[in-house]
Write an enzyme that holds these catalytic residues in place. Sequence first.
Site, PDB file in Angstrom:
ATOM      1  CG  HIS A  94      46.493 -41.773  -4.609  1.00 40.55           C
ATOM      2  ND1 HIS A  94      45.629 -41.932  -3.553  1.00 40.55           N
ATOM      3  CD2 HIS A  94      45.915 -42.421  -5.649  1.00 40.55           C
ATOM      4  CE1 HIS A  94      44.590 -42.653  -3.945  1.00 40.55           C
ATOM      5  NE2 HIS A  94      44.737 -42.962  -5.215  1.00 40.55           N
ATOM      6  CG  ASP A 143      46.188 -40.358  -0.651  1.00 46.43           C
ATOM      7  OD1 ASP A 143      46.410 -39.457  -1.485  1.00 46.43           O
ATOM      8  OD2 ASP A 143      45.755 -41.492  -0.955  1.00 46.43           O
ATOM      9  CB  SER A 239      41.650 -42.801  -6.227  1.00 38.83           C
ATOM     10  OG  SER A 239      42.338 -43.964  -5.931  1.00 38.83           O
TER      11      SER A 239
END
Length: 292
Positions: A94, A143, A239
Amino acid sequence: MKWLIVLTACLLGSSIASANEVDWSKVRSLDVYPAIPINPRMPLGGPEGRITNGNVAAAKQFPYQAGLLLYFEDGASWCGASLISDRWLLTAAHCTDGALGVDVYLGAWNRTDKTEKHQHIIYVSNRNIIVHETYDGVAIVDDISLIKLPVSIEFNDYVQPIALPKVAETYDTYVGKQVIASGWGKISDSSRGATDVLRFIEVPILENRVCNRWFLGSVKSTNICIKTTGGISTCNGDSGGPLVYNDGESTVLIGATSFGIRLGCEMGWPGVFTRVTSYLPWIEAKSGISSK
Ligand SMILES: *[C@@H]1O[C@H](CO)[C@@H](O)[C@H](O)[C@H]1NC(C)=O
């Protein structure tokens, strides 16, 4: 190391970076809190909660930690990544999905300090970014992505790879184990963006079944969760970054920051990561890297 050139300036005509000056106020901390259904019956955690509520890292403490300044048609985002060899980084899909290219920050502590001696920035175009083929950005499944550096890098005290877990028939679930997540993500829900200096948290692994009570089934076997009691959590901007476990002998990479909830990082909701042991064959197939 003359080959370490920052191509940011020539790549971007935009206002985010020009003449090697990054306007950090314009860099988004990638939203790690996508629209995942949450369980309204779960209590909210304590308010005192915050790499919200983490500690500032020491220099050289996390030499495998990389930062990513990702360029998109409409701006830039910040993410974390883990150096897994002299040529490859592992991060979240992502983060890299749709990016035109990325400045990879290695050996950094204060990412905004251009005078930092051991900090290197290497530009990688999207030709050298591999997003998992079945990455689903809506359900947030698979992901994971890999970034290939244009050249091999030299290791030093500030830049070192992190080992992958050893290939085996069955893997530890790591439930209850103390693990470490690190990154430049938001240090509180009220922060406007990612922070200057690297931070980390030490937290226990939460069982997937328990984690799923908070996320109504969105947590798959290919995820691994951390308990965020007291609001000690990963947050926007972390992230893709590392979750590591030290078994007393060695430290291995067991996760990449994937998602939480939109409500905020201080709410006590578990942090969800991509489970590295689920992707060892994929990582080896794409990069040739494995730990036997
Ligand atoms: C990080 O570097 C920036 C730019 O040099 C500086 O303004 C800031 O004070 C530094 N932060 C810390 C905590 O050293």
